[in-house]
Design a protein around this motif. Structure first.
Motif, mmCIF file in Angstrom:
data_model
loop_
_atom_site.group_PDB
_atom_site.id
_atom_site.type_symbol
_atom_site.label_atom_id
_atom_site.label_comp_id
_atom_site.label_asym_id
_atom_site.label_seq_id
_atom_site.Cartn_x
_atom_site.Cartn_y
_atom_site.Cartn_z
ATOM 1 N N GLY A 51 -1.454 11.724 5.778
ATOM 2 C CA GLY A 51 -1.646 12.548 4.532
ATOM 3 C C GLY A 51 -1.215 14.046 4.306
ATOM 4 O O GLY A 51 -1.039 14.447 5.411
ATOM 5 N N ASP A 52 -1.121 14.558 3.253
ATOM 6 C CA ASP A 52 -0.845 15.938 3.205
ATOM 7 C C ASP A 52 0.905 15.988 3.832
ATOM 8 O O ASP A 52 1.009 17.142 4.301
ATOM 9 C CB ASP A 52 -1.733 16.868 3.741
ATOM 10 N N ALA A 53 1.554 14.997 3.379
ATOM 11 C CA ALA A 53 2.874 15.234 4.069
ATOM 12 C C ALA A 53 3.890 16.155 3.372
ATOM 13 O O ALA A 53 5.029 16.620 3.959
ATOM 14 C CB ALA A 53 3.533 13.840 4.033
ATOM 15 N N VAL A 66 -2.691 12.795 -4.461
ATOM 16 C CA VAL A 66 -3.398 11.802 -3.916
ATOM 17 C C VAL A 66 -2.080 11.021 -2.734
ATOM 18 O O VAL A 66 -1.085 11.123 -3.162
ATOM 19 C CB VAL A 66 -3.595 10.524 -4.925
ATOM 20 N N ASN A 67 -2.814 10.912 -1.713
ATOM 21 C CA ASN A 67 -1.817 10.243 -0.573
ATOM 22 C C ASN A 67 -2.377 8.742 -0.464
ATOM 23 O O ASN A 67 -3.645 8.537 -0.367
ATOM 24 C CB ASN A 67 -2.179 10.898 0.877
ATOM 25 N N VAL A 68 -1.474 7.800 -0.054
ATOM 26 C CA VAL A 68 -1.699 6.420 -0.023
ATOM 27 C C VAL A 68 -1.435 5.858 1.347
ATOM 28 O O VAL A 68 -0.449 6.454 1.964
ATOM 29 C CB VAL A 68 -0.731 5.609 -1.007
ATOM 30 N N ALA A 69 -2.445 5.261 1.961
ATOM 31 C CA ALA A 69 -2.258 4.770 3.517
ATOM 32 C C ALA A 69 -2.889 3.503 3.474
ATOM 33 O O ALA A 69 -3.943 3.108 3.044
ATOM 34 C CB ALA A 69 -2.657 5.623 4.502
ATOM 35 N N GLN A 70 -2.063 2.419 3.934
ATOM 36 C CA GLN A 70 -2.486 1.105 3.846
ATOM 37 C C GLN A 70 -2.785 0.552 5.550
ATOM 38 O O GLN A 70 -1.936 0.748 6.298
ATOM 39 C CB GLN A 70 -1.640 -0.120 3.195
ATOM 40 N N THR A 71 -3.760 -0.320 5.697
ATOM 41 C CA THR A 71 -3.987 -0.886 6.951
ATOM 42 C C THR A 71 -4.953 -1.936 6.758
ATOM 43 O O THR A 71 -5.067 -2.378 5.690
ATOM 44 C CB THR A 71 -4.742 0.067 7.695
ATOM 45 N N SER A 72 -5.361 -2.575 7.885
ATOM 46 C CA SER A 72 -6.241 -3.609 8.000
ATOM 47 C C SER A 72 -7.745 -3.451 8.734
ATOM 48 O O SER A 72 -7.523 -2.780 9.998
ATOM 49 C CB SER A 72 -5.558 -5.186 8.019
ATOM 50 N N TYR A 73 -8.794 -4.282 8.625
ATOM 51 C CA TYR A 73 -9.726 -3.914 9.434
ATOM 52 C C TYR A 73 -10.415 -5.238 9.354
ATOM 53 O O TYR A 73 -11.066 -5.816 8.289
ATOM 54 C CB TYR A 73 -10.432 -2.958 8.927
ATOM 55 N N LEU A 74 -10.773 -5.967 10.507
ATOM 56 C CA LEU A 74 -11.528 -7.181 10.746
ATOM 57 C C LEU A 74 -10.825 -8.300 9.482
ATOM 58 O O LEU A 74 -11.731 -9.100 9.073
ATOM 59 C CB LEU A 74 -12.837 -6.975 10.390
ATOM 60 N N ASP A 82 -6.427 8.899 -0.176
ATOM 61 C CA ASP A 82 -6.926 10.603 0.166
ATOM 62 C C ASP A 82 -6.805 11.391 -1.101
ATOM 63 O O ASP A 82 -5.392 11.784 -1.349
ATOM 64 C CB ASP A 82 -6.137 11.024 1.502
ATOM 65 N N CYS A 83 -7.871 11.777 -1.761
ATOM 66 C CA CYS A 83 -7.617 12.536 -2.846
ATOM 67 C C CYS A 83 -7.920 13.977 -2.778
ATOM 68 O O CYS A 83 -8.468 14.476 -1.869
ATOM 69 C CB CYS A 83 -8.721 12.095 -3.983
ATOM 70 N N LEU A 334 9.725 -2.893 -5.358
ATOM 71 C CA LEU A 334 8.266 -3.157 -5.021
ATOM 72 C C LEU A 334 8.085 -2.379 -3.559
ATOM 73 O O LEU A 334 9.121 -2.466 -2.534
ATOM 74 C CB LEU A 334 7.454 -4.243 -4.914
ATOM 75 N N TYR A 335 7.206 -1.576 -3.471
ATOM 76 C CA TYR A 335 7.016 -0.626 -2.129
ATOM 77 C C TYR A 335 5.470 -0.793 -1.507
ATOM 78 O O TYR A 335 4.545 -0.620 -2.466
ATOM 79 C CB TYR A 335 7.489 0.999 -2.196
ATOM 80 N N ALA A 336 5.173 -1.101 -0.186
ATOM 81 C CA ALA A 336 4.001 -0.854 0.271
ATOM 82 C C ALA A 336 4.103 0.401 1.067
ATOM 83 O O ALA A 336 4.939 0.964 1.443
ATOM 84 C CB ALA A 336 3.680 -1.941 1.146
ATOM 85 N N PHE A 337 2.756 0.989 1.600
ATOM 86 C CA PHE A 337 2.567 2.404 2.206
ATOM 87 C C PHE A 337 1.801 1.851 3.543
ATOM 88 O O PHE A 337 0.724 2.424 3.906
ATOM 89 C CB PHE A 337 2.014 3.069 1.255
ATOM 90 N N PRO A 338 2.310 1.188 4.360
ATOM 91 C CA PRO A 338 1.552 0.903 5.796
ATOM 92 C C PRO A 338 1.539 2.593 6.369
ATOM 93 O O PRO A 338 2.673 3.281 6.751
ATOM 94 C CB PRO A 338 2.547 0.011 6.559
ATOM 95 N N ALA A 339 0.263 2.841 6.562
ATOM 96 C CA ALA A 339 -0.017 4.067 7.407
ATOM 97 C C ALA A 339 0.861 5.205 6.665
ATOM 98 O O ALA A 339 1.250 6.342 7.405
ATOM 99 C CB ALA A 339 0.290 4.136 9.164
ATOM 100 N N GLY A 340 0.948 5.211 5.505
ATOM 101 C CA GLY A 340 1.473 6.146 4.689
ATOM 102 C C GLY A 340 3.263 6.116 4.545
ATOM 103 O O GLY A 340 3.736 6.765 3.822
ATOM 104 N N ALA A 341 3.637 5.306 5.413
ATOM 105 C CA ALA A 341 5.256 5.043 5.173
ATOM 106 C C ALA A 341 5.464 4.245 3.775
ATOM 107 O O ALA A 341 4.516 3.675 3.302
ATOM 108 C CB ALA A 341 5.842 4.567 6.426
ATOM 109 N N GLN A 342 6.791 4.423 3.450
ATOM 110 C CA GLN A 342 7.193 3.544 2.452
ATOM 111 C C GLN A 342 7.989 2.575 2.578
ATOM 112 O O GLN A 342 9.302 2.747 3.277
ATOM 113 C CB GLN A 342 7.673 4.470 1.322
ATOM 114 N N THR A 343 7.761 1.265 2.501
ATOM 115 C CA THR A 343 8.545 0.080 2.742
ATOM 116 C C THR A 343 8.798 -1.105 1.634
ATOM 117 O O THR A 343 7.836 -1.224 0.939
ATOM 118 C CB THR A 343 7.996 -0.888 3.988
ATOM 119 N N LYS A 344 10.032 -1.363 1.637
ATOM 120 C CA LYS A 344 10.234 -2.258 0.337
ATOM 121 C C LYS A 344 9.799 -3.673 0.694
ATOM 122 O O LYS A 344 9.911 -4.268 1.740
ATOM 123 C CB LYS A 344 11.756 -2.272 0.193
#
Length: 674
Positions: A51-53, A66-74, A82-83, A334-344
């Motif tokens: 965040g805060d990049a 606002v910062n966006v980061a995507q992940t997975s858990y269980l 992050d606002c 369309l773009y996803a944001f794994p760990a804040g990165a931007q991927t198509k």
């Protein structure tokens, strides 16, 4: 109790909010590390966090968007938002909260600072958004968790329930006792907490706090209440289900604690989110979302050089594919944001956060292809303005276009071309808010500006009636120019505006020339003898004369201007300043300081009253000269730990006399001469 839904079946969204410096960005970093989305934890001072990049955020070491980061858990996909914590950037926060399933409210363990959460908790409570609290920075806590919860309860409309109690060694928190599972854990740096025996000295407190938790749950669950009345210990699974249900319905607020800096308590927070946070279906039901799909809600807009417009949105239903149509706009990327990165990506499932390219006609906050029973996030009232001038000649059009894009990115920015002063004004929530916007203006759009304090739109009028002749005569070979008018110029009541009348009889001024006289008068009103627009006068055309050959509309317009120019200074001109009605909202302990802020700025205090729906807050009402408004928000926030604010509207014009008026008139003359 019915079986609980599968809480890993669809993507979920958690917004992380809290006051400035509470540690939100560090908490998101710790969450990403715990879920193995990143393998090295960044820090804010090192400018290495996900965040805060942006350069603006790193320069100030604060979240400014606002910062966006995507992940997975269980097995469950998660997006963390992050606002911003500063009240000057609350618009981004409010927009992000509109698309969240659950909100993690982060705070410091200082009861004296609990008031800083009031705006956030009030917003969440009024809108019924499920939320929990994470008391951060426990590695340096002096206050007890119990004292902190008591302080937070004073600013929360929902009951707060402790989910755990701290295990201390000396003055350090080294672990916790979970009040539902009745197990104790010891923190381990960089690893999951270790299961330990509950310390003997905490057994009584554990029983006491657990009973309080169950009683809170029983307030919303008749079956659980019957079990407690019968002294029956409810099964742990039943307690977990009750917690999940009550959190989803925003009936209560669970409280956790830990240290984002040391990764303590973060995995416990993740488990609570995984097992108890609302599902996508529950959130859609709360918001009353309907539509043929895909239903998409935009919560943030970015404009990037060489890339164009990118809309950050949540897909509520049906999933979304590249090339689809949304309200007439074709999705282009369309773009996803794994760990804040931007991927198509080519498609996105329902529930996910996604970046959508080139939705040129869709604004921040828009709900596309659907309807919602929930109110849209409010647009914050403008509180602070700067006048802008381009440094490079010819950049005016470029500036206006760039500012339009910045206002689209952040709806709490507002652009105004003030017709009274001729200035281009950028309005926002405070000085830092506007400085960040101007830094983006230079970085993203390559437009640099000089700024100044906006001019006050003073007016002027007269106190005494006066009669004046205006005679315009010019001879230059052939037809000349001739117009002759007699005008009576008189004051009107304050706020009555301008009026033009005539009492012409016998054709001394032909009817076809009377509109020209009025035109000449209104042209003069743009700048009176003091240098400001003239208001609240009545001008009457009483007499005049004409020439059958030399008279014309232009001649009578010039005659009228001459009569006004010579007559107005004889009417005892007086300066008028705009007076605003202001309502200052502050915690009760700051009410006297808000009143003092008004009185020291030549304001008039009208009274104060409790702020409706805000326990422990007051609204101070008063009149304030607009000349004294510019940095009022700075003083109010300084007196209230940053949470005070105000609303304003123009009310009336008021005479200014003496040295204050002389200084304004002198400054105006210098401005017009320069």
């Amino acid at each position: 109790m019915p079986a609980m839904p599968d809480r890993a079946s669809a993507p979920r969204v958690a917004a992380i909010v809290g006051p400035y410096a509470s540690g939100k960005t560090t908490l998101m970093e710790s969450l990403l590390l715990a879920t193995e989305a990143i393998h090295r934890k960044g820090t804010v001072p090192e400018h290495s966090t996900v965040g805060d990049a942006s350069p603006e955020a790193r320069e100030r070491e604060m979240t400014v968007e606002v910062n966006v980061a995507q992940t997975s858990y269980l097995g469950g996909p998660w997006t963390f938002l992050d606002c911003p914590g500063s009240v000057e950037f609350l618009q981004d926060t409010y927009n992000a909260l509109a698309v969240a399933d659950v909100v993690v409210v982060v705070c410091e363990p200082d009861p004296a600072r609990a008031v800083m959460l009031t705006p956030l908790l009030n917003f969440l409570d009024r809108r019924g958004i499920p939320h929990l609290i994470f008391i951060n920075k426990m590695e340096s806590a002096d206050a007890s968790v119990r004292a902190m919860i008591e302080a937070l309860q004073a600013v929360s409309a929902r009951p707060l329930i402790a989910r755990e109690i701290p295990i201390r060694e000396g003055d350090k928190v080294v672990g916790y006792v979970d009040l539902v599972s009745e197990r104790a854990y010891r923190y381990q740096a960089g690893q999951p907490s270790a299961l330990i025996q509950i310390p003997e000295d905490l057994q009584d407190r554990k029983s006491e706090e657990r009973q309080a938790l169950l009683e809170h749950l029983a307030d919303f669950d008749d079956a659980l209440l019957e079990e407690l009345l019968a002294d029956t210990t409810p099964p742990k699974e039943e307690v977990y289900q009750a917690l999940a249900k009550d959190l989803s319905e925003d009936l209560l607020v669970p409280v956790f604690f830990g240290s984002a800096l040391q990764d303590s308590g973060v995995r416990r927070l993740l488990k609570a989110l995984r097992h108890e946070a609302p599902t996508l279906d529950e959130t859609r039901a709360r918001l009353g979302l309907e539509g043929p799909g895909p239903v998409v809600q935009i919560f943030k807009t970015h404009h990037a050089e060489h890339v164009g417009k990118l809309s950050l949105a949540r897909v509520w239903t049906s999933g979304l594919k590249d090339g689809a149509s949304l309200n007439g706009d074709k999705v282009t990327g369309l773009y996803a944001f794994p760990a804040g990165a931007q991927t198509k990506i080519s498609e996105v499932p329902a529930g996910a956060i996604v970046g959508i390219g080139r939705l040129e006609n869709q604004a921040t906050g828009a709900l596309l292809n659907g309807e919602s029973a929930a109110d849209a996030p409010p647009t914050l009232t403008s509180l602070f303005a700067l006048a802008l001038r381009t440094r490079k000649q010819g950049d005016d059009v470029k500036l206006t276009a760039a500012l339009g894009k910045l206002c689209e990115e952040d709806p709490s920015l507002r652009l105004e071309m003030n017709t009274e002063t001729g200035e281009l004004l950028l309005w926002g929530q405070g000085d830092i808010h506007l400085q960040v916007a101007l830094a983006r203006l230079a970085r993203q759009f390559h437009v640099e500006v000089d700024v100044s304090r906006p001019q006050v739109p003073y007016k002027e009028t007269i106190r005494a009636a006066v009669s004046q002749q205006g005679r315009f005569k010019r001879q230059s070979g052939g037809h000349g120019q001739f117009g002759d008018v007699h005008l009576t110029i008189a004051p009107r009541p304050r706020g009555a505006g301008f009026e033009f009348t005539d009492t012409i009889t016998g054709g001394v001024v032909p009817k076809q020339y009377i509109p020209a006289v009025e035109h000449g008068v209104t042209e003069y009103l743009a700048r009176g003898p003091l240098g400001f627009p003239v208001v609240d006068i009545v001008v009457t055309l009483t007499d005049g004369s004409y020439h059958v050959v030399d008279s014309s509309e232009q001649a009578f317009r010039s005659a009228a201007q001459l009569a006004m120019r010579e007559g107005m200074p004889k009417g005892d001109p007086v300066l008028l300043e705009p007076i605003l009605t202001v309502e200052i909202s502050v915690p009760t302990e700051a009410t006297s300081r808000a009143q003092r802020a008004l009185s020291t700025r030549r304001g008039q205090i009208l009274g104060f009253m409790p702020k409706e729906g805000w326990a422990g807050w007051d609204v101070v009402q008063g009149y304030l000269p607009q000349a004294e408004m510019h940095d009022l928000i700075v003083e109010i926030r300084s007196a209230t730990m940053g949470v005070g604010t105000f609303q304003w509207t123009f009310d009336h014009l008021q005479e200014v006399t003496g040295r204050a008026a002389e200084e304004v008139v002198e400054a105006r003359k210098a401005f017009l001469a320069g």
